[in-house]
Write a protein that holds these residues in place. Structure first.
Motif, PDB file in Angstrom:
ATOM      1  N   SER A 105     -50.468 -57.098 -56.571  1.00 33.77           N
ATOM      2  CA  SER A 105     -49.440 -57.435 -55.773  1.00 33.77           C
ATOM      3  C   SER A 105     -49.298 -55.864 -54.015  1.00 33.77           C
ATOM      4  O   SER A 105     -49.876 -54.799 -55.366  1.00 33.77           O
ATOM      5  CB  SER A 105     -47.373 -57.244 -56.431  1.00 33.77           C
ATOM      6  N   GLU A 117     -45.004 -58.047 -52.079  1.00 33.14           N
ATOM      7  CA  GLU A 117     -45.009 -59.019 -51.477  1.00 33.14           C
ATOM      8  C   GLU A 117     -46.435 -59.807 -52.189  1.00 33.14           C
ATOM      9  O   GLU A 117     -47.454 -58.790 -53.505  1.00 33.14           O
ATOM     10  CB  GLU A 117     -45.495 -58.803 -50.687  1.00 33.14           C
ATOM     11  N   SER A 118     -46.251 -60.681 -52.635  1.00 33.40           N
ATOM     12  CA  SER A 118     -47.135 -61.166 -54.195  1.00 33.40           C
ATOM     13  C   SER A 118     -46.672 -62.924 -54.312  1.00 33.40           C
ATOM     14  O   SER A 118     -46.295 -63.308 -54.190  1.00 33.40           O
ATOM     15  CB  SER A 118     -46.353 -60.484 -55.618  1.00 33.40           C
ATOM     16  N   TRP A 119     -47.908 -63.590 -55.004  1.00 29.20           N
ATOM     17  CA  TRP A 119     -47.673 -64.928 -55.107  1.00 29.20           C
ATOM     18  C   TRP A 119     -47.089 -64.878 -56.389  1.00 29.20           C
ATOM     19  O   TRP A 119     -46.874 -64.728 -57.704  1.00 29.20           O
ATOM     20  CB  TRP A 119     -48.936 -65.388 -55.681  1.00 29.20           C
ATOM     21  N   TYR A 130     -46.070 -67.469 -51.023  1.00 24.54           N
ATOM     22  CA  TYR A 130     -46.223 -66.381 -51.766  1.00 24.54           C
ATOM     23  C   TYR A 130     -44.702 -65.239 -51.133  1.00 24.54           C
ATOM     24  O   TYR A 130     -44.478 -66.171 -49.464  1.00 24.54           O
ATOM     25  CB  TYR A 130     -46.862 -65.871 -50.614  1.00 24.54           C
ATOM     26  N   THR A 156     -45.127 -67.747 -47.169  1.00 28.02           N
ATOM     27  CA  THR A 156     -46.637 -68.820 -47.926  1.00 28.02           C
ATOM     28  C   THR A 156     -47.182 -68.846 -46.561  1.00 28.02           C
ATOM     29  O   THR A 156     -48.651 -68.785 -46.480  1.00 28.02           O
ATOM     30  CB  THR A 156     -45.912 -69.729 -48.344  1.00 28.02           C
ATOM     31  N   GLU A 158     -47.332 -67.869 -43.422  1.00 29.14           N
ATOM     32  CA  GLU A 158     -47.970 -66.873 -42.983  1.00 29.14           C
ATOM     33  C   GLU A 158     -49.172 -65.950 -43.622  1.00 29.14           C
ATOM     34  O   GLU A 158     -50.173 -65.787 -43.071  1.00 29.14           O
ATOM     35  CB  GLU A 158     -47.063 -65.296 -42.571  1.00 29.14           C
ATOM     36  N   LYS A 159     -48.418 -66.037 -45.174  1.00 27.52           N
ATOM     37  CA  LYS A 159     -50.297 -65.172 -45.757  1.00 27.52           C
ATOM     38  C   LYS A 159     -51.461 -66.469 -45.980  1.00 27.52           C
ATOM     39  O   LYS A 159     -52.549 -66.026 -45.492  1.00 27.52           O
ATOM     40  CB  LYS A 159     -49.636 -65.918 -47.544  1.00 27.52           C
ATOM     41  N   GLN A 162     -53.044 -65.567 -42.382  1.00 24.18           N
ATOM     42  CA  GLN A 162     -54.073 -65.087 -42.417  1.00 24.18           C
ATOM     43  C   GLN A 162     -54.902 -65.301 -43.405  1.00 24.18           C
ATOM     44  O   GLN A 162     -56.069 -64.525 -43.218  1.00 24.18           O
ATOM     45  CB  GLN A 162     -53.227 -63.335 -43.913  1.00 24.18           C
ATOM     46  N   VAL A 163     -54.924 -65.576 -44.678  1.00 24.64           N
ATOM     47  CA  VAL A 163     -56.066 -65.973 -45.008  1.00 24.64           C
ATOM     48  C   VAL A 163     -57.128 -66.859 -44.330  1.00 24.64           C
ATOM     49  O   VAL A 163     -58.506 -66.754 -44.597  1.00 24.64           O
ATOM     50  CB  VAL A 163     -56.153 -66.889 -46.765  1.00 24.64           C
TER      51      VAL A 163
END
Length: 336
Positions: A105, A117-119, A130, A156, A158-159, A162-163
């Motif tokens: 995180s 921030e984490s899954w 996320y 999620t 946004e993440k 980003q990925v």
């Protein structure tokens, strides 16, 4: 008093459970305010029992308020297996444990609050999300913690965006393999690790034989399809910690951490056979598309470099080409 009933504040606290601690002068108003927030919010009392679980929190987790109000089972909304939430860690004065409990995180720790921030598993919602989570204490008139409030934001989308952007920067657009930039970064990282652990690091350079002739005969689309199929064939022989990259054009590179030269030669031969078994028609004398492979291994140390490892594997590849293609070649010192 913050209310112990209503849609957001939930049902009763359970038989014999004490009423929530007074947090502010008009706790009922605070409860109604939190219930109406569009941001998911839950509040724990000093016994880690849920006092408030607002409607937005219900929507995010898929867990109705009446199931958790008055209980300490809120963790089930976020994890498959029991572990404390941020609010629990604040209550238990265990802020420093967040990096152990959620090692991947992004966290921000202050003397009284936590932000990560984490899954999260989200088992009741049926999907991993996320989340950005913030947990802060609420102090009573005596200066002691009376409760902890945790707010959540679903990041999620946004993440994932980003990925996707990161993959564009590190992935080859045609084959989906790591690109040259990712190969260079990974090679130097693995070299540093091999240096620390005094382990061997092996490298394979894989080149498609007579690819120009194949491309001329089948067109660019046919050539692209050929490269994609070979990329899948090479990837199918890899361990979880190996890396396959498109090094450039019709050439691929394979990083094999903690692999001896003998082991690397075995992997190379499996790759050569796997590509041959694709039986992609070719105008070359072999009748099918084949690959030549150069292998090299080094023990990382101050006397050699990652660049030398690449040069050694490249030289071995050149010999494989010179010796007739569709074969593997080892460094001269090892092949003798």
């Amino acid at each position: 008093m913050i209310p112990s009933s209503s849609t957001s504040a939930g049902a009763s606290h359970g038989a014999g459970a004490p009423a929530p601690t007074a947090l502010v002068k008009d706790g009922a108003f605070v409860g109604q305010l939190m219930a109406s927030l569009s941001i998911p919010v839950f509040v724990l009392d000093t016994q880690a029992r849920v006092m408030i679980w607002n409607h937005a929190c219900e929507q995010l987790t898929g867990v109705p308020a009446q199931e958790v109000i008055g209980t300490s089972e809120h963790w089930r909304s976020f994890y498959e297996h029991r572990r404390p939430t941020l609010a629990d860690l604040v209550l238990q004065n265990r802020s420093e444990d967040v990096r152990r409990i959620l090692p991947r995180s992004a966290s921000d720790i202050s003397p009284t609050s936590l932000c990560i921030e984490s899954w999260f598993d989200m088992p009741r919602a049926g999907r991993r999300r996320y989340l950005a989570a913030d947990a802060s204490p609420i102090f009573g008139a005596d200066g002691e913690i009376a409760a902890v409030v945790e707010t959540l934001r679903d990041l999620t989308d946004e993440k994932m965006a980003q990925v996707a952007l990161e993959q564009l920067a590190t992935r080859d657009g045609l084959t989906g393999l790591a690109n040259r930039r990712c190969f260079d970064d990974t090679l130097h990282a693995e070299w540093s690790r091999a240096l620390r652990q005094q382990q061997p690091l092996s490298l394979l350079m894989v080149d498609v034989d007579n690819f120009k002739a194949y491309n001329d005969a089948n067109g660019h689309l046919g050539g692209d399809e050929c490269l994609k199929r070979i990329a899948r064939a090479v990837s199918s022989e890899m361990r979880a910690n190996d890396l396959v990259a498109r090094y450039g054009g019709e050439e691929f590179a394979v990083i094999l951490p903690n692999q001896s030269l003998k082991g690397a030669a075995i992997v190379a031969e499996r790759i050569r056979c796997r590509v041959e078994q694709l039986q992609l028609p070719s105008t070359a004398p072999t009748r099918h598309v084949t690959v030549s492979i150069g292998a090299a291994t080094a023990i990382a140390g101050p006397e050699n470099t990652a660049s030398q490892l690449v040069a050694t594997a490249d030289a071995a590849l050149y010999r494989a080409k010179h010796m007739g293609r569709n074969r593997i070649s080892l460094p001269l010192s090892e092949a003798a």
